[in-house]
Design a protein around this motif. Structure first.
Motif, mmCIF file in Angstrom:
data_model
loop_
_atom_site.group_PDB
_atom_site.id
_atom_site.type_symbol
_atom_site.label_atom_id
_atom_site.label_comp_id
_atom_site.label_asym_id
_atom_site.label_seq_id
_atom_site.Cartn_x
_atom_site.Cartn_y
_atom_site.Cartn_z
ATOM 1 N N ILE A 54 -7.079 -10.111 -2.925
ATOM 2 C CA ILE A 54 -6.431 -8.649 -3.438
ATOM 3 C C ILE A 54 -7.455 -7.670 -3.704
ATOM 4 C CG2 ILE A 54 -4.997 -7.505 -5.055
ATOM 5 C CD1 ILE A 54 -2.932 -10.237 -5.098
ATOM 6 N N LEU A 58 -8.381 -4.216 -1.986
ATOM 7 C CA LEU A 58 -8.134 -3.153 -2.232
ATOM 8 C C LEU A 58 -9.508 -2.125 -2.449
ATOM 9 C CD1 LEU A 58 -5.890 -3.815 -5.444
ATOM 10 C CD2 LEU A 58 -5.290 -2.510 -3.124
ATOM 11 N N TYR A 62 -9.821 1.290 -0.468
ATOM 12 C CA TYR A 62 -10.565 2.349 -1.033
ATOM 13 C C TYR A 62 -11.491 3.118 -0.547
ATOM 14 C CZ TYR A 62 -13.066 5.132 -4.365
ATOM 15 O OH TYR A 62 -13.401 6.547 -4.971
ATOM 16 N N GLY A 91 -8.891 -4.734 4.916
ATOM 17 C CA GLY A 91 -8.229 -4.531 3.636
ATOM 18 C C GLY A 91 -6.945 -4.982 3.603
ATOM 19 N N VAL A 95 -5.191 -8.068 1.427
ATOM 20 C CA VAL A 95 -4.261 -7.862 0.460
ATOM 21 C C VAL A 95 -2.933 -8.578 0.621
ATOM 22 C CG1 VAL A 95 -2.593 -6.088 -0.627
ATOM 23 C CG2 VAL A 95 -4.939 -5.789 -0.498
#
Length: 102
Positions: A54, A58, A62, A91, A95
């Motif tokens: 996760i 993230l 970002y 990403g 996640v």
């Protein structure tokens, strides 16, 4: 290979579709992150593995936002549209794995 300049980003087209980042510090941080991930894998701890996936996912997401919105650290990297797609896909997958893995 063509070295013409792209109007949008002023990055040579020979670099636009490169999968290697041109910033050594970025490569070192990826190596260290991989080392951490392998260490967590050897711990065989589900919570640590999920948290790592996760967190790393993230960070990838970002980086996509940073490039698109001009946020830190966008001015230190020469991200391309290929990098944006990779950050979104990798990403997002990380996640989802972290959230839904059992």
């Amino acid at each position: 290979m063509s070295t013409t300049m792209s109007n949008a980003s002023q990055v040579p087209s020979s670099v636009m579709f490169s999968t290697r980042n041109r910033v050594p510090e970025y490569s070192v941080s990826l190596i260290k992150s991989n080392d951490l991930g392998l260490g967590i894998l050897y711990l065989n701890n589900e919570l640590a593995s999920r948290s790592f996936n996760i967190g790393f996912g993230l960070i990838d997401l970002y980086q996509l936002l940073a490039n698109r919105l001009g946020l830190f650290p966008q001015n230190y990297f020469r991200w391309t549209s290929v990098d944006d797609v990779l950050h979104l896909v990798i990403g997002g997958i990380l996640v989802l794995i972290g959230v839904f893995a059992s």
